[in-house]
Design a protein around this motif. Structure first.
Motif, mmCIF file in Angstrom:
data_model
loop_
_atom_site.group_PDB
_atom_site.id
_atom_site.type_symbol
_atom_site.label_atom_id
_atom_site.label_comp_id
_atom_site.label_asym_id
_atom_site.label_seq_id
_atom_site.Cartn_x
_atom_site.Cartn_y
_atom_site.Cartn_z
ATOM 1 N N UNK A 69 -14.002 -30.321 20.573
ATOM 2 C CA UNK A 69 -14.482 -30.138 21.953
ATOM 3 C C UNK A 69 -15.700 -29.220 21.991
ATOM 4 N N UNK A 70 -16.517 -29.433 23.001
ATOM 5 C CA UNK A 70 -17.638 -28.535 23.251
ATOM 6 C C UNK A 70 -17.295 -27.699 24.473
ATOM 7 N N UNK A 83 -20.369 -23.480 22.631
ATOM 8 C CA UNK A 83 -19.887 -23.527 21.247
ATOM 9 C C UNK A 83 -18.954 -24.716 21.087
ATOM 10 N N UNK A 84 -18.787 -25.108 19.832
ATOM 11 C CA UNK A 84 -17.886 -26.211 19.522
ATOM 12 C C UNK A 84 -16.580 -25.658 18.954
ATOM 13 N N UNK A 85 -15.486 -26.283 19.323
ATOM 14 C CA UNK A 85 -14.183 -25.915 18.769
ATOM 15 C C UNK A 85 -14.164 -26.477 17.346
ATOM 16 N N UNK A 103 -15.526 -33.487 25.957
ATOM 17 C CA UNK A 103 -14.757 -34.182 24.905
ATOM 18 C C UNK A 103 -15.115 -35.660 24.941
ATOM 19 N N UNK A 104 -15.897 -36.075 23.954
ATOM 20 C CA UNK A 104 -16.276 -37.482 23.891
ATOM 21 C C UNK A 104 -15.084 -38.360 23.546
ATOM 22 N N UNK A 110 -19.785 -39.304 18.960
ATOM 23 C CA UNK A 110 -19.722 -38.233 17.971
ATOM 24 C C UNK A 110 -19.754 -36.885 18.698
ATOM 25 N N UNK A 111 -18.755 -36.041 18.457
ATOM 26 C CA UNK A 111 -18.663 -34.777 19.202
ATOM 27 C C UNK A 111 -19.870 -33.876 18.945
#
Length: 525
Positions: A69-70, A83-85, A103-104, A110-111
């Motif tokens: 997730x972003x 930030x990205x998880x 969340x794509x 692509x996340x």
């Protein structure tokens, strides 16, 4: 944008993060909690989190996050708290409602592609324009999801992410090298200043001089100058009293100057803590170098104190350069005559005595003209001593001054004037002081130029980062050969076809969630 891409709203390719249902949770269960404070907006990485049990969880702990997730902060979007998880251990943990979770749709978007797009000005600038609120300007989740998103074919998404990461890695390495050079310059500057006030920079110069006055002789001259200054103050006071009497004693009687303080030598304990000095040098304290002047603030309610003022009124806001040529605010001669603000001679050395900035640095400056200061500053007007010598000594010792002269001895937010005046300083003849200043500035001018080049290079590197992102999401980052290779991959298809699959997958997930919700309700009944 390429012909096989398509523009959609970001929300069309994202699924919603699941919200926490507090009535279904066990209060003793613990979780990792991610909020804006845990994000480094320079590196755009998660650097910390907090742990809570649901019993004492903050009210903003509302969203369940997944790896990939972003987290996009909706408050002050221009600060890029994004930030990205990026760790498996963060999966199924909780984030603040201050984030929009991006969340794509799995396996179709692509996340990292979403993450890098969220960092681009093409995404951030339109959102910044939508912010509302004065104290905490923010956007809503629906504003974020309504932004235009350049959907590329899946293999091209992967290739773009791969190329961005390679280019960013090179940029990061370059910036790291620049920052290392900055740290080395700081060390060099400190080394120059340390040697300067130990007499090392002028050792050869000193050996070539004949009949050079000693520091003890200088102190004797300072004492005479202090007495002359006091005598002149007394004469000026007598004239002011006569003028006051002549005018019928209507105003307040002029105050008699305070008696001159005797030069106080350092005691044995203080001397034992100090290093040895070259012949002809000695230790003394700041108080013995000249006379000190405090400041004040003329009443803001009296317009004649401020309107059309031409006398500098210096505050900590102005203490950003070595020499003060101007100030944000100015006062009138009437203000000086009728308030606590006092005139300070040109060439005086100013110190910030109270300010939050003292936690990081001690601002010091030299006046270029007759000025005044507010109550948060103190000024020393030197007798004979070189103002720049005092300035550079203060810069060299600013950490120790803040540490030893802090008012409460712990948190440095104010400097105690009596402790500052007692702070030791190594002095030598005026001629050598002048030579020391020249030696310092000839060396540090080189480091200043290098520092400018490094800062400029870092700024250019950051600008290049945005240029890379711009090209990436305009479809111009990949070469023709790279695109052709993407088209050979088994899952290549135009974005318009990909979007159909995304919508179908998103609909299927929504229906599945509805069924699960209905089932839970049925069981409860």
């Amino acid at each position: 944008m390429r012909e096989d891409w398509i523009e959609v709203e970001l929300g069309e390719v994202c699924e919603n993060a699941e919200s926490v249902k507090r009535k279904d949770i066990t209060l003793s269960d613990t979780f990792k909690y991610f909020d804006i404070g845990g994000i480094d907006n320079k590196t755009n990485k998660i650097v910390s989190y907090k742990e809570y049990s649901w019993e004492n969880a903050p009210s903003r702990a509302q969203q369940i996050i997944k790896e990939g997730d972003v987290l996009f902060s909706t408050v002050r979007t221009y600060l890029k708290n994004i930030a990205q998880v990026d760790k498996a251990e963060y999966d199924n943990q909780i984030c603040s409602s201050g984030f929009t979770v991006l969340r794509g749709i799995a396996d179709l978007v692509v996340s990292n592609y979403i993450f890098y797009y969220s960092l681009s000005l093409g995404f951030l600038n339109p959102l910044s324009a939508l912010q509302t609120g004065s104290s905490y300007p923010a956007v809503r989740d629906k504003d974020v999801f309504a932004q235009i998103f350049p959907l590329a074919p899946l293999p091209i998404q992967r290739a773009i992410v791969s190329k961005i990461e390679a280019l960013f890695s090179d940029l990061d390495n370059g910036i790291a090298n620049f920052k290392t050079a900055q740290e080395q310059l700081k060390i060099y500057r400190q080394a120059v200043l340390k040697k300067a006030f130990e007499g090392e920079l002028t050792k050869e110069w000193r050996e070539k001089q004949s009949n050079l006055p000693t520091a003890e002789e200088l102190l004797k001259q300072i004492k005479e100058e202090r007495q002359n200054h006091y005598n002149q103050q007394i004469e000026d006071w007598k004239k002011a009293v006569k003028e006051w009497e002549k005018n019928g004693k209507k105003e307040k009687k002029p105050s008699k100057p305070k008696k001159i303080e005797e030069l106080q030598p350092l005691n044995d304990k203080e001397k034992n803590e100090l290093s040895d000095l070259p012949d002809g040098w000695t230790w003394t304290s700041f108080s013995n170098l000249g006379f000190w002047t405090g400041g004040g603030t003329p009443s803001k309610a009296v317009q004649k104190y401020w309107d059309s003022g031409n006398i500098l009124w210096i505050t900590s806001k102005d203490m950003k350069t070595k020499v003060i040529y101007d100030s944000m605010d100015k006062i009138t001669a009437t203000a000086v005559e009728n308030s606590s603000a006092k005139l300070i001679n040109k060439g005086s050395v100013l110190f910030v005595m109270r300010s939050g900035i003292l936690r990081r640095i001690l601002p010091v400056a030299i006046t270029n003209s007759e000025s005044t200061v507010n109550q948060d500053l103190q000024a020393i007007t030197p007798f004979l001593n070189n103002s720049e010598f005092i300035y550079w000594y203060s810069v060299a010792n600013e950490f120790n001054i803040r540490k030893k002269c802090a008012k409460d001895g712990t948190t440095v937010e104010s400097v105690e004037s009596t402790l500052l005046k007692r702070y030791p300083i190594s002095i030598c003849s005026i001629a050598e002081q002048t030579q020391i200043v020249a030696e310092i500035e000839s060396r540090l001018s080189v480091t200043d130029n290098l520092e400018f080049v490094i800062r400029n290079s870092i700024e250019k590197a950051e600008a290049l980062r945005q240029s890379i992102l711009k090209k990436a999401f305009e479809g111009k980052l990949l070469s023709a050969a790279e695109i052709a290779q993407c088209k050979q991959e088994a899952d290549y298809e135009p974005a318009s076809e990909l979007l159909k699959k995304i919508k179908a997958e998103k609909l299927a997930k929504e229906q599945e969630q509805k069924k699960a919700t209905t089932k839970k309700k049925t069981i409860k009944k």
